[in-house]
Scaffold this active site. Structure first.
Site, PDB file in Angstrom:
ATOM      1  N   CYS A  48       0.835  -1.200   0.000  1.00 18.66           N
ATOM      2  CA  CYS A  48       0.000   0.000   0.000  1.00 18.66           C
ATOM      3  C   CYS A  48       0.869   1.250   0.000  1.00 18.66           C
ATOM      4  CB  CYS A  48      -0.949   0.021   1.198  1.00 18.66           C
ATOM      5  SG  CYS A  48      -0.124   0.363   2.767  1.00 18.66           S
ATOM      6  N   CYS A  85       2.193   2.120   3.545  1.00 13.83           N
ATOM      7  CA  CYS A  85       3.263   1.204   3.969  1.00 13.83           C
ATOM      8  C   CYS A  85       4.558   1.527   3.224  1.00 13.83           C
ATOM      9  CB  CYS A  85       2.867  -0.249   3.686  1.00 13.83           C
ATOM     10  SG  CYS A  85       1.259  -0.689   4.351  1.00 13.83           S
ATOM     11  N   ASP A 143       1.333  32.286 -27.885  1.00  7.93           N
ATOM     12  CA  ASP A 143       2.164  32.965 -28.868  1.00  7.93           C
ATOM     13  C   ASP A 143       1.410  32.869 -30.202  1.00  7.93           C
ATOM     14  OD1 ASP A 143       4.498  34.002 -30.195  1.00  7.93           O
ATOM     15  OD2 ASP A 143       4.896  31.960 -30.867  1.00  7.93           O
TER      16      ASP A 143
END
Length: 691
Positions: A11, A14, A389
């Protein structure tokens, strides 16, 4: 720094804790372990035995090079499914036995189910408890011991099974996102066929050198960036641009590594070693992008550190206060407190962001949109203003003849004959306009700096250039009016005259991209409030382009430093993205909240901007913004679900209705919902570019 692939990460929370443990080792301060990519980066001087010991404490391990690509189950996958299946069988058997056969046999079966599905959690939790380290394994271990000590065999077994399933599903969601990313990274070619003295030799892609000649047959991947020196074929550049339409390639045309030769045989001269190629840079940046933490993720990780201790304090309060102050049953409230402990798991909360972020980055990369990190994906979803631009972004950057007036029927033919030897962009526009006309060779030709060309053809002297170039003539009222009209329309003038008369006028413009107007409209519908053009061109040209494409405003006659100042001014009140070609817009791109470059894999575009549109058009920008907004919405929803379900579980303690299995289901439900919702980003229907 050495890089390793780590398997068995269970996980996100963890993984964070494992990294913190490795950071405490000598030479481990700079170590990083990413749950998103499953990659561990370490200093070469670190003690690997200690690193392996820390990883193994959570069931993780460093994958050997020989194992890579093979299906080794080790601590995950089939083992977990088998154990959980057997545990469920024992649980059902125990439930039936308790009702119809013998209570003590049922207890034995409940304990067997608990042990099979919860032994890894139990042993990890005991180790953590001895170290006074309180994470989910510790909380689950305390809860299991507590449940069994008060005779809640059935609930203890159910909690162990549901937690095991929850851990498996949590890992599965991230694994799905990782596999999608790995599939994207597999587009890199592995080998190349080089030609040496007429002989073919297959080499590893990493050994390719500049100026080597490679042979690319139909269906093969072009190994690195290069130039076609022999052959003609259509090439699929989807790996670079995200666009599946093939591009025709002939001699002297550039090709990109990772693109696929559709038919015929091409000989390609390598211009970049693979590690310097566009594809290698893209894949490297995509990998790096997964490892960056967004502000939301950093906040969640910080919150998770305090969340678990807070829940432990609440658990103790639930166990002690009701019996002491309100004459509650010690047994009942001890059970309620154990259930509260399980609510302390922050896994679903920590998982609320990374799967969505990785899915968003992967989806956009497959679509030819390179987002350099989760932080930029998050930022893209917050943008309210986009500054463009003009040249090469909203326009093609190629002059063309927009309009002309011929006072003499030979006007265009003479003008093109004079320009045919010039490489100037305006000259090329004139020649394109005269395509198909027979052109003559000038007898004499000379350039007058700042005004134009004087040429002699068939004994006649011609003047080709701007207004100042023909000031020796007496201009008629008709020509004067035409010149005013052309200038009012924002066009650059090209005038052809002989020694006595003006023969014709051409209005030259920078051609607006076909898709620009549709893209701007699409951006407005995607939630962008302001679309602004910043250009060095004069006011009339800027006004013409702005109206044609549907921009909300424009600023003309800007020098590069004035563009930067304008971006700073806009950024005071809005979240501003700047879109340019990544070459001459670098200062403005760097100043904006988000720099977006377009450039079909050019080095400057990849290096300058936060986001790169790998096509040579803006067509996929609205798709990227919608995707980013969706990711941000999903993360907010995930956080709400993760915390909301836990809050509901905690509120159930007030009437004393919280049970162990409801507590674990609140976390499991959040985990499943968070994972499934996040993966919808990955499988969202691919949008077509606005063309």
């Amino acid at each position: 720094m050495n890089e390793y692939k780590v398997k068995g990460l269970t996980c996100a929370n963890c993984t964070r804790e494992l990294q913190e443990e490795i950071n405490k080792l000598p030479s481990g301060e700079t170590a990083s372990l990413s749950y998103n990519t499953g990659k561990l980066k370490l200093a070469s001087t670190i003690d690997m035995k200690k690193v392996n010991k820390i990883l193994s404490s959570d069931g993780a391990y460093i994958e050997n090079v020989e194992e890579e690509g093979h299906n080794h189950e080790h601590h995950t996958g089939v083992n977990w499914i088998a154990l959980l299946s057997i545990s469920v069988f024992f649980y059902i058997a125990a439930f039936i036995t308790e009702q119809w056969i013998n209570e003590y046999v049922a207890i034995g079966l409940f304990l067997a189910a608990t042990a099979l599905s919860g032994y890894q959690t139990f042993f990890k939790g005991l180790k953590n408890l001895l170290k006074l380290k309180f994470n989910i394994e510790t909380l689950m271990t305390i809860a299991l011991i507590g449940a069994l000590s008060i005779g809640e065999w059935k609930e203890g077994a159910l909690v162990a099974i549901l937690f095991g399933l929850n851990e498996y599903l949590e890992g599965l969601g991230m694994q799905k996102a990782r596999k999608s990313m790995e599939k994207l990274l597999e587009i890199a070619p592995k080998e190349a066929t080089i030609l040496e003295n007429g002989h073919e030799r297959i080499v590893k892609i990493a050994s390719l050198e500049v100026n080597q000649i490679v042979l690319v047959r139909a269906g093969e991947k072009i190994p690195s960036d290069g130039i076609v020196i022999e052959g003609k074929s259509s090439v699929n550049e989807a790996a670079i641009t995200g666009e599946s339409m093939p591009v025709e390639k002939a001699i002297d045309e550039p090709v990109y590594g990772g693109s696929i030769n559709n038919e015929g045989v091409l000989k390609v001269k390598i211009t970049k070693a693979y590690e310097d190629s566009s594809l290698a840079k893209i894949l490297h940046l995509v990998e790096e992008a997964q490892e960056t933490k967004t502000p939301t993720e950093l906040f969640i990780n910080k919150f998770a550190k305090y969340y678990t201790p807070l829940i432990m304090v609440i658990s103790v309060i639930v166990m002690v206060l009701p019996p002491l102050l309100f004459n509650g049953s010690w047994g009942d409230w001890f059970y309620q407190g154990l259930a509260v402990l399980i609510v302390g798991c922050p896994c679903a909360l920590v998982l609320s962001s990374p799967i969505a972020i990785v899915s968003g980055i992967t989806k956009n990369a497959r679509n030819g949109i390179l987002i350099k990190g989760g932080v930029f994906l998050e930022q893209l979803g917050k943008i309210t203003t986009i500054a463009f631009d003009k040249t090469g972004t909203l326009t093609k950057g190629e002059p063309y003849v927009e309009d002309l007036v011929a006072y003499d029927p030979t006007f265009l033919q003479i003008a093109a004959s004079i320009e045919k030897s010039s490489s100037h962009p305006i000259a090329k526009a004139v020649i394109r306009e005269a395509e198909g006309l027979p052109l003559d060779e000038p007898d004499e030709i000379s350039t007058v700096s700042g005004s134009g060309i004087i040429a002699k053809m068939k004994g006649v002297t011609y003047y080709l250039g701007n207004e100042s170039h023909v000031n020796h003539l007496k201009i008629t009222e008709k020509v004067k009016q035409d010149l005013i009209d052309f200038k009012e329309s924002g066009m650059t003038l090209v005038i052809l005259a002989n020694e006595s008369n003006v023969l014709g006028i051409m209005g030259i413009s920078d051609q607006v991209r076909e898709e620009s107007a549709a893209v701007i409209a699409n951006l407005h519908s995607a939630g962008i409030n302001n679309t602004i053009m910043l250009t060095g061109d004069h006011e009339k040209t800027a006004d013409k382009v702005a109206k044609k494409v549907g921009l909300t405003s424009f600023f003309a006659s800007l020098l590069p430093d004035e563009k930067v100042a304008k971006i700073k001014e806009l950024s005071k009140n809005e979240k501003v993205a700047m879109v340019g070609d990544g070459i001459n817009d670098a200062p403005a791109l760097a100043t904006a909240d988000l720099g977006i470059a377009m450039g079909k894999g050019t080095d400057s575009a990849i290096e300058t901007a936060d986001i790169v549109l790998m096509q040579d058009h803006l067509g996929k920008l609205p798709s990227a913004i919608r995707s980013a907004k969706k990711v941000n919405s999903i993360i907010k929803l995930n956080i709400t679900l993760a915390l909301g379900l836990k809050l509901i579980a905690l509120l159930l303690t007030i009437p004393g209705l919280l049970t162990l299995w409801i507590a674990i289901l609140s976390d499991m439900g959040a985990t499943i919902l968070v994972t499934l919702i996040s993966l919808t980003v990955l499988y969202e229907k691919k949008e077509k570019a606005t063309m």
